[in-house]
Design a protein around this motif. Structure first.
Motif, short mmCIF file in Angstrom:
data_model
loop_
_atom_site.label_atom_id
_atom_site.label_comp_id
_atom_site.label_asym_id
_atom_site.label_seq_id
_atom_site.Cartn_x
_atom_site.Cartn_y
_atom_site.Cartn_z
N ALA A 467 -22.03 67.59 -30.52
CA ALA A 467 -20.63 67.18 -30.35
C ALA A 467 -19.79 68.33 -29.80
CB ALA A 467 -20.07 66.70 -31.69
N LEU A 468 -20.03 69.55 -30.30
CA LEU A 468 -19.29 70.71 -29.81
C LEU A 468 -19.62 70.97 -28.34
CD1 LEU A 468 -19.58 73.18 -32.83
CD2 LEU A 468 -17.54 71.95 -32.07
N LYS A 469 -20.84 70.71 -27.96
CA LYS A 469 -21.21 70.87 -26.55
C LYS A 469 -20.37 69.97 -25.67
CE LYS A 469 -25.23 70.73 -23.47
NZ LYS A 469 -26.70 70.48 -23.37
N LYS A 470 -20.17 68.75 -26.12
CA LYS A 470 -19.32 67.81 -25.37
C LYS A 470 -17.88 68.29 -25.36
CE LYS A 470 -17.82 62.96 -25.35
NZ LYS A 470 -17.91 61.65 -26.05
N LEU A 471 -17.41 68.79 -26.49
CA LEU A 471 -16.04 69.29 -26.58
C LEU A 471 -15.80 70.44 -25.61
CD1 LEU A 471 -13.23 69.67 -27.97
CD2 LEU A 471 -14.40 71.13 -29.62
N LEU A 472 -16.74 71.38 -25.56
CA LEU A 472 -16.54 72.59 -24.76
C LEU A 472 -16.59 72.31 -23.27
CD1 LEU A 472 -18.53 75.20 -26.87
CD2 LEU A 472 -16.07 74.90 -26.69
N GLN A 473 -17.05 71.15 -22.88
CA GLN A 473 -17.01 70.78 -21.47
C GLN A 473 -15.59 70.46 -21.00
OE1 GLN A 473 -19.78 67.52 -21.28
NE2 GLN A 473 -21.60 68.85 -21.26
N SER A 474 -14.72 70.13 -21.97
CA SER A 474 -13.35 69.76 -21.61
C SER A 474 -12.30 70.63 -22.27
CB SER A 474 -13.10 68.30 -22.00
OG SER A 474 -13.26 68.13 -23.41
N VAL A 475 -12.72 71.60 -23.09
CA VAL A 475 -11.75 72.38 -23.87
C VAL A 475 -10.86 73.24 -22.98
CG1 VAL A 475 -13.13 74.46 -24.27
CG2 VAL A 475 -11.54 73.66 -26.04
N SER A 476 -11.29 73.51 -21.77
CA SER A 476 -10.47 74.32 -20.86
C SER A 476 -9.31 73.53 -20.29
CB SER A 476 -11.33 74.85 -19.70
OG SER A 476 -12.37 75.67 -20.19
N ASP A 477 -9.36 72.20 -20.44
CA ASP A 477 -8.39 71.37 -19.75
C ASP A 477 -7.15 71.05 -20.58
OD1 ASP A 477 -10.14 71.29 -17.62
OD2 ASP A 477 -11.15 69.49 -18.36
N PHE A 478 -7.27 71.04 -21.92
CA PHE A 478 -6.11 70.59 -22.67
C PHE A 478 -5.03 71.67 -22.70
CE2 PHE A 478 -8.73 72.31 -26.23
CZ PHE A 478 -7.83 73.22 -26.74
N PRO A 479 -3.76 71.26 -22.85
CA PRO A 479 -2.65 72.23 -22.82
C PRO A 479 -2.69 73.14 -24.04
CG PRO A 479 -1.86 70.07 -23.47
CD PRO A 479 -3.30 69.88 -23.07
N GLY A 480 -2.10 74.30 -23.91
CA GLY A 480 -2.23 75.32 -24.95
C GLY A 480 -1.06 75.43 -25.88
N SER A 481 -0.77 74.40 -26.64
CA SER A 481 0.25 74.54 -27.68
C SER A 481 -0.38 75.29 -28.85
CB SER A 481 0.73 73.17 -28.15
OG SER A 481 -0.29 72.53 -28.90
N PRO A 482 0.43 75.94 -29.70
CA PRO A 482 -0.14 76.68 -30.84
C PRO A 482 -1.04 75.82 -31.71
CG PRO A 482 2.18 77.21 -30.57
CD PRO A 482 1.89 76.09 -29.62
N GLU A 483 -0.70 74.55 -31.90
CA GLU A 483 -1.51 73.71 -32.77
C GLU A 483 -2.84 73.35 -32.13
OE1 GLU A 483 0.61 70.60 -34.92
OE2 GLU A 483 2.44 71.40 -34.08
N ALA A 484 -2.84 73.16 -30.81
CA ALA A 484 -4.09 72.83 -30.13
C ALA A 484 -5.02 74.04 -30.07
CB ALA A 484 -3.80 72.33 -28.72
N LEU A 485 -4.44 75.24 -29.95
CA LEU A 485 -5.26 76.45 -29.81
C LEU A 485 -5.97 76.85 -31.09
CD1 LEU A 485 -2.85 78.62 -27.62
CD2 LEU A 485 -4.97 77.53 -26.89
#
Length: 1003
Positions: A467-485
């Protein structure tokens, strides 16, 4: 400043009116509908509240979800009009209804499986249309405005569609209606707890208590302090510390409920729906003062009115528009403050506690009483999250049938940044409500506990990794709010297990971190900075361990490759380690620098000592950009190698010779430095009238002697601190205005020529050279008394004691022989130091001492230093390391000096050598230091320390021991020792040599 106790208004006084009736408690199966005069259908009054799962009333319709999971929609009976029979709606294929909400013309219906359908209310007999655009997304919450809709998935994604006139579906400047659900990209990675929609604005709440709003803002309903519309989610900063747990939207106003039961409202106040005893619009969230003292349990916004429920009092309050008697008192007047509706909701007999649900619609209000909490739909179901009970089931259950369901749950959570961020929220002391960067708000202990549990269950761990492998394929794309980071704090700990899969994902994560925009990296660094020390250290160790392994692999690759080494993937790890290192520097080195060291660098140097392999040299060159991974010994080696290389290249050119007279040492030096035009050449020093060629010894002695003269108090160049025996720049500009420029140039030349210039500067100088702000600890080093006094101000518990100190924002200084008060800030003489501003005072004091007062002096010093030392390799040193390199140190170990000694023409067992060491160890401490000066030109130990300090004792090869005394070759630390007849003669010769050196130097 002492805190004043705030008296609470008695709860029985909240919104009370003496003329309002308080009839007997309602029966357990009552359903109240206001206004009573507007009947949706005669049969509605016959509905048993026990069979109602949910009620929604908007835009002239009332819809209920029955406990049998069917939907009934009642048309509103207009004045004098005919009523139509209620519509009964069922989903296709027998799906059961879970939730619903309505827009002006259609319903959103959510099935118990999380599938969302739309139904046109006007099209009687039509079937609900499944929103296939959402694919396999399982929806947990829905919200409708007048002409737009929101849907939150279990995986933490928010979808919006409908009209975007004001940006209410976060589709930028798009004017045409958005016909299909579209992901609200700006909220990706943020774990949402509640969504709400007004007439044309949208509001959501995160699990951390952050409120985001966007859309129409003509009345201030976004709570942002203005009336400009927003076309993307924007943080309501005024609510950052309010512990918000619930949000509700009216037509053009918004209400929020805090964990402490306080209510804030903002937006349109024309009908009094904000409860502030006025009809004024509020552009910022404002506390409903009339409710202060009561702990509000529920809040619901209608189009122009608001309902409040206080469970402790059993009271429902209403305020706002009463045009259609929706406030529950029968009148049509607007109400500007919260007042009871006229009925009290208490327990009946010995029955279990009844539950009250309040619903506010277009112009209606509904109160529903329930026997059991589970009988009413949960309108605020959450996204998927890791929970302790759930984790225990994952690792303990072996039933294959159950496992498939669990597997899907695990995959959903760990492939979603929002779900991960919402899973490990710090709960103690309500830290997770502090949504600024003061705290990370992540329970790292829970993350570690989870890791320990799943490490015992490889089957679960494998699913997490996939699951983390799938996440890391798109983790560069989401915006960087403090809560998301916050996901970047959690995932490295999840991947701390040493295996190839975890290591590969860590590399991907490091790459994703480094590729974030600079502003987002700064936000992430702030989160790291506020982790507890143990967790910060653990985070560093994860990256350091993998970087060590990858560097070892890179070294082997470089040794085997004849081509220039290409960039290797582990450099992403070094970039992240550098970010962590810089955080550690700014936090005054909470963990030791050794935690960042990579031991494999020594292995690389060892290979280079035997084989100048070009790929290895290229690798070392690239590693030099990350000096924090080097131990001090390695840095000194690289520094000396760099300087030696430059000097070797310059050996074929002319050297820079400094010709000085001892009696006019300072004047000759300044004249030579002012006229020098070859500052990048190796420095050679020649004392006029003294024989010898400078192979290093005279140059070192020059720096030793001139340093002693320049630092003499009578020269009045530096400010001297008697307690610490340290010096600092004078606050007054000396007569020679370029004096600090010249001293800086001299300092730079010492470093460039690998010499010690033992000016007794504090660590603060070397911090400033590295662009690190000095702190109170640095002031304590320079002036212990002043520093301890300031610390006492910070530590004082009582306000009156601080007041009795009679401090203000000034500092007393001597200028041109007069004592004057210098203000630390504008109008500082009139600003007393209090408990509230004492930290500001101390910071201003430190900044004045090390910054403001010597800004020009230090600036001149650095300008000269950079000319004297053109190579920037010195920047690899930490401030404390640079001080040791430049000033040396005085940690003497005379036994180690003897152990390291080498011999030429002698054997260690020779009587002369035995006697020499016996005589040396018998010398007083000061004489031993003089011996170091005699041997090297300075009594300071080089940066490597005594462990690396060697002396060679060679045979002087003179026949007459009475005429030849010990001689020193300072450039190579060689002591030429004559043979002698007995120990007394040797002792006398050594003492005479040292006395002559003290008087005449190397001559």
């Amino acid at each position: 400043m002492r805190k004043r106790s705030r008296s609470r208004r008695p709860r029985t006084q909240v919104g009370t009116r003496s003329d309002l009736p308080h009839p007997s408690p309602l029966r357990s199966k009552d359903l109240l509908l206001f206004p009573k005069a507007v009947s949706y259908h005669a049969s509605l009054s016959k509905e048993d509240p026990g069979t109602i799962r949910q009620v929604s009333c908007k835009q002239g319709y009332l819809a209920i979800v029955k406990t049998d999971r069917t939907v009934i929609v009642y048309d509103r009976a207009e004045d004098g009009g005919c009523q139509r029979s209620p519509q009964r709606i069922k989903l296709n294929k027998g799906a059961k209804v879970d939730l619903l909400d309505s827009e002006a013309s259609h319903l959103l219906i959510l099935s118990s499986e999380g599938k969302l359908s739309e139904h046109s209310i006007a099209s009687r007999g039509s079937k609900p249309r499944l929103l296939k655009e959402l694919g396999d997304k399982r929806i947990v919450q829905i919200a409708c405005g007048d002409h737009h809709s929101l849907a939150l998935s279990k995986g933490g994604e928010l979808f919006a569609w409908g009209q975007n006139d004001y940006g209410q579906v976060a589709a930028g400047r798009e004017i045409n209606p958005i016909t299909e659900p579209r992901l609200v990209w700006e909220l990706e990675g943020i774990p949402l707890a509640k969504i709400a929609a007004g007439s044309a604005h949208s509001v959501v709440l995160s699990v951390f208590g952050t409120v985001y709003s966007w859309g129409k803002n003509a009345y201030g309903q976004l709570g942002l302090g203005d009336t400009e519309e927003r076309r993307s989610p924007t943080i309501v900063k005024a609510l950052e510390h309010e512990k918000t747990v619930f949000v509700s939207c009216g037509g053009e106003h918004t209400a929020v409920l805090s964990k402490d039961g306080l209510v804030c409202t903002f937006g349109d106040g024309s009908c009094g729906q904000l409860g502030h005893n006025s009809r004024r619009n509020e552009l910022l969230p404002r506390l409903v003062a009339e409710l202060f003292g009561a702990r509000v349990s529920q809040v619901a916004c209608g189009r122009r009115h608001t309902l409040i429920y206080v469970a402790e009092l059993g009271e429902i309050y209403s305020f706002g528009s009463g045009a259609e008697r929706q406030l529950g008192q029968g009148g049509k007047c607007d109400r500007l403050i919260p007042l009871p509706i006229g009925r009290k909701f208490n327990r009946v007999g010995n029955a279990s506690e009844e539950l009250v649900k309040i619903i506010a619609g277009e112009n209606q209000s509904i109160v529903l009483l329930l026997k059991e909490k589970k009988s009413y739909a949960n309108l605020n179901r959450s996204i998927a999250r890791v929970e302790e009970e759930k984790t225990d089931k994952w690792v303990s259950n072996s039933d294959p049938n159950c496992w498939q369901t669990m597997k899907q749950d695990v995959k959903l959570i760990f492939s979603s940044a929002a779900c991960i961020n919402g899973s490990f929220v710090e709960k103690s002391r309500a830290k997770h409500f502090r949504t600024s960067l003061e705290v990370a708000a992540v329970d790292m202990s829970a993350v570690l506990l989870f890791c320990e549990k799943i490490s015992t269950k490889p089957k679960v761990f494998t699913v997490v990794i996939k699951a983390l492998k799938k996440l890391l394929q798109s983790v560069s794309d989401f915006p960087g709010s403090p809560e998301a980071l916050r996901v970047f704090l959690i995932v490295p700990i999840l991947l701390r297990r040493e295996d190839s899969q975890s290591d590969h994902l860590l590399l991907q994560l490091a790459q994703a971190i480094w590729r974030r925009p600079q502003k987002e990296k700064q936000l992430l660094e702030s989160l790291w900075a506020n982790l507890e020390i143990a967790f910060f250290k653990d985070l560093v160790s994860v990256y350091q361990r993998l970087a060590t392994a990858k560097l070892s692999s890179a070294i082997e690759h470089a040794r085997c490759s004849e081509k220039t080494l290409q960039d290797v993937d582990f450099f992403w790890l070094l970039h992240v380690l550098r970010m962590l290192y810089e955080v550690n520097c700014r936090r005054s080195f909470r963990i030791q620098e050794s935690n960042f060291h990579i031991p494999e660098v020594k292995k690389l140097l060892a290979f280079l000592m035997t084989d100048l392999n070009l790929p290895l040299i290229e690798l070392l060159r690239k590693l030099a950009k990350f000096p924090f991974i080097f131990e001090m010994e390695v840095k000194v080696f690289m520094y000396r190698a760099e300087c030696s290389s430059r000097n070797l290249m310059a050996a074929f050119a002319m050297t820079s010779e400094l010709l000085v007279r001892r009696q006019y040492l300072i004047q000759d030096t300044w004249q030579s430095l002012r006229n020098a035009n070859r500052d990048h050449q190796p420095l050679r020093v020649r004392f006029v009238g003294e024989p010898g060629i400078d192979d290093g010894g005279p140059c070192q002695e020059f720096f030793t002697v001139i340093g002693r003269e320049l630092c003499a108090p009578e020269k009045q160049i530096f400010r001297h601190f008697e307690e610490s025996h340290l010096i600092w720049f004078s606050h007054q500009v000396p007569a020679q205005e370029d004096i600090y420029f010249l001293i800086g140039k001299l300092f730079g030349k010492a470093l460039y020529n690998m010499k010690i210039a033992a000016f007794p500067f504090p660590l603060a100088l070397f911090k400033k050279m590295a662009n690190i702000q000095p702190t109170l600890e640095d002031l304590k080093e320079l002036s212990p008394v002043v520093g301890s006094n300031l610390q006492a101000v910070l530590d004082e518990d009582y306000e009156d004691v601080i007041e009795n100190m009679m401090l203000d924002f000034t500092i007393t200084e001597e200028h041109d022989g007069s004592i004057v008060d210098v203000e630390l800030k504008e109008n500082g003489a009139n600003i007393p130091v209090t408990k509230c501003n004492r930290k500001e005072y101390v910071d201003a004091y430190v900044n004045y001492m090390f910054g403001t007062s010597v800004e020009k002096q230090f600036g001149d010093f650095m300008c000269g230093f950079k000319i004297g030392c053109p190579s920037e390799i010195w920047k690899m040193f930490l401030p404390a390391e640079l001080r040791v390199v430049l000033l040396g140190h005085t940690k003497y170990d005379w036994e180690q000096l003897e152990k390291n000694a080498k011999y030429h023409g002698y054997e260690r067992s020779d009587e002369t050598i035995e006697d020499f060491w016996a005589v040396f160890h018998a010398l007083p401490e000061e004489k031993k230091k003089n011996f170091l000066s005699f041997l090297t030109g300075t009594d300071c130990i080089p940066a490597q320390g005594m462990g690396r300090f060697t002396v060679t004792i060679a045979d002087l090869r003179r026949e007459d021991a009475d005429q030849w005394y010990p001689e020193a070759c300072t450039c190579s630390r060689v002591l030429h020792l004559p043979r002698y007849s007995n120990k007394d003669v040797l002792q006398n010769m050594l003492l005479v040599a040292l006395e002559n050196y003290e008087k005449f130097g190397l001559s």
